[in-house]
Structure formats: structure tokens, C-alpha cells
Write a protein that holds these residues in place. Sequence first.
Motif, PDB file in Angstrom:
ATOM      1  N   GLU A 104       2.000 -11.222 -30.489  1.00  0.00           N
ATOM      2  CA  GLU A 104       2.752 -11.260 -29.235  1.00  0.00           C
ATOM      3  C   GLU A 104       2.007 -12.059 -28.166  1.00  0.00           C
ATOM      4  O   GLU A 104       2.622 -12.804 -27.390  1.00  0.00           O
TER       5      GLU A 104
ATOM      6  N   GLY B 173       3.292 -15.342 -26.525  1.00  0.00           N
ATOM      7  CA  GLY B 173       3.433 -15.303 -25.075  1.00  0.00           C
ATOM      8  C   GLY B 173       2.773 -16.498 -24.411  1.00  0.00           C
ATOM      9  O   GLY B 173       3.326 -17.094 -23.487  1.00  0.00           O
TER      10      GLY B 173
ATOM     11  N   ARG C  22       8.484 -18.183 -18.724  1.00  0.00           N
ATOM     12  CA  ARG C  22       7.605 -17.137 -18.220  1.00  0.00           C
ATOM     13  C   ARG C  22       8.188 -15.729 -18.359  1.00  0.00           C
ATOM     14  O   ARG C  22       7.454 -14.764 -18.541  1.00  0.00           O
TER      15      ARG C  22
ATOM     16  N   GLU D  86      10.071 -14.671 -20.834  1.00  0.00           N
ATOM     17  CA  GLU D  86       9.797 -14.299 -22.225  1.00  0.00           C
ATOM     18  C   GLU D  86       8.324 -13.959 -22.402  1.00  0.00           C
ATOM     19  O   GLU D  86       7.971 -12.988 -23.078  1.00  0.00           O
ATOM     20  N   ALA D  87       7.452 -14.760 -21.791  1.00  0.00           N
ATOM     21  CA  ALA D  87       6.011 -14.534 -21.920  1.00  0.00           C
ATOM     22  C   ALA D  87       5.629 -13.150 -21.388  1.00  0.00           C
ATOM     23  O   ALA D  87       4.861 -12.412 -22.030  1.00  0.00           O
ATOM     24  N   GLU D  88       6.162 -12.796 -20.230  1.00  0.00           N
ATOM     25  CA  GLU D  88       5.854 -11.483 -19.659  1.00  0.00           C
ATOM     26  C   GLU D  88       6.278 -10.363 -20.595  1.00  0.00           C
ATOM     27  O   GLU D  88       5.548  -9.380 -20.802  1.00  0.00           O
TER      28      GLU D  88
ATOM     29  N   ARG E 289       6.509 -10.507 -23.805  1.00  0.00           N
ATOM     30  CA  ARG E 289       5.611 -10.481 -24.967  1.00  0.00           C
ATOM     31  C   ARG E 289       4.257  -9.857 -24.622  1.00  0.00           C
ATOM     32  O   ARG E 289       3.698  -9.090 -25.412  1.00  0.00           O
ATOM     33  N   PHE E 290       3.727 -10.157 -23.449  1.00  0.00           N
ATOM     34  CA  PHE E 290       2.451  -9.564 -23.061  1.00  0.00           C
ATOM     35  C   PHE E 290       2.592  -8.048 -22.891  1.00  0.00           C
ATOM     36  O   PHE E 290       1.703  -7.278 -23.280  1.00  0.00           O
TER      37      PHE E 290
ATOM     38  N   ALA F 198      -4.068  -9.722 -23.211  1.00  0.00           N
ATOM     39  CA  ALA F 198      -2.696  -9.448 -22.781  1.00  0.00           C
ATOM     40  C   ALA F 198      -2.688  -9.005 -21.317  1.00  0.00           C
ATOM     41  O   ALA F 198      -1.842  -9.444 -20.528  1.00  0.00           O
TER      42      ALA F 198
ATOM     43  N   ASN G  20      -3.481 -12.169 -19.167  1.00  0.00           N
ATOM     44  CA  ASN G  20      -2.355 -13.101 -19.086  1.00  0.00           C
ATOM     45  C   ASN G  20      -1.221 -12.533 -18.237  1.00  0.00           C
ATOM     46  O   ASN G  20      -0.575 -13.268 -17.469  1.00  0.00           O
TER      47      ASN G  20
END
Length: 210
Positions: free
Chosen positions: A75, A79, A88, A90-92, A94-95, A108, A111
Motif C-alpha cells: 500500500e 501510495g 493524492r 488515492e495516495a492518502e 493507501r497510506f 506510511a 507520507n
Amino acid sequence: MEGVKDLEAEALSGDPKAQALLHFLRLLRRKDYAGARAYAEGFPEGERERLLRGLSLLEEDPEALDDPLFAAEKEVVLGVRAVREGRREEAEGRFRRALELDPEHHRALTNLGTLHLERGELEEALALYQKALKLAPEDPLLHENLAALYKRKGDLDKMVAHMKRATRLKMAPLPSLDPLTGKPRRRFRLPPWAWLLLFALLAYLFLHKP
């Protein structure tokens, strides 16, 4: 195959295999893939192939990775890719998912904090960075991010302190982790009195040599 929480419970109960896998997981959290690969070579054949395959997929095709041991790291990797591609939100997600899977995944936390920092949410970012700092005080990137945060807050003394710390950590070799405690091994350093004693001994031998 077990997830991180099950693995930690078994490691605490004294299971040697679980302890070894937990140490492997700590190397993943630090993104020390080279160290993780070298450590994997010490496992029995079947487990060794599992770990090496997971490492290869992390670097080549993380979306194809379905091993629970690698789930949080997957993840984080995806991310970071999403951040680089401008996704971003989606990245949030995933983190946050990585932290649900592995609450001690300090990258995680870092980030996620950086996403808050980009949005100007300084206190939220600071809280996440401080959690990460307790888990990984020797991560130079984390100190660089803290320096950037304190610059935004106008605290130049803390900014400089974290920049200096980041620079020192980048110049030093990556510390090895103790397989039992998960903490960086302490580098051997002579105390000041020992240096004075050594200098006096060398001076004595120099002055009294034939």
C-alpha cells in the motif's frame, strides 16, 4: 499466511519463525530491501522463495502481490506512486490502509503527514511526524520533513536542528537492527576517558621506544 498483527502476537509468545519474519518486516518498513533480501537467504527453502518473490514483486509489479506479510508495504509503494502521478486522494487512502494493516509502519505515517503538510494542515502533519519519529528516529527523510514543517511554522531553531540531524544521518551508514528488539544496534564508541588513556599510552610508548 498471517497478517502483521498475528505475526506480532506469535513473536511475543516466543515463536522463533514469527520473530524472524517480524525482523524481516522491520526491514521492509525501512525500505531496506537489500537488507531484507540478504536476511531472507537465511530462511528454509520454501519460506525463502516466498520472501524473495515478494521483494521482487514490490519492485517490479506491486499490484500483483497478495502476500499478507507484504500488504502494508504494498500500500505504501502504491501510495507513493499515486503521489508521483498526482492522485493524492488515492495516495492518502493507501497510506491509511497501510496503517490499518501495520500501525508501526513509520513511512506510511511520514507520507500521510506530508500530504497534510502540503495542504497547510501543520498540526495534523506534526502529530503524524512525531508518531513516526518515535518508531524511526534515525530516518533522515523524516527529519527533512520536520525541518520543512518547522520552517512553515516559523520555528527556525527546530528547523535547523532537524536539518543538521538529517545531514548527519545521511552521511552515516544505515544502522543494523537487533533481530530481537527491532532497535538499531548501538555503534561502539570509546568514552572520552578511554581516548585520553589511549593517547597517554601511545605517548609513553613513543617517548620510551629504544
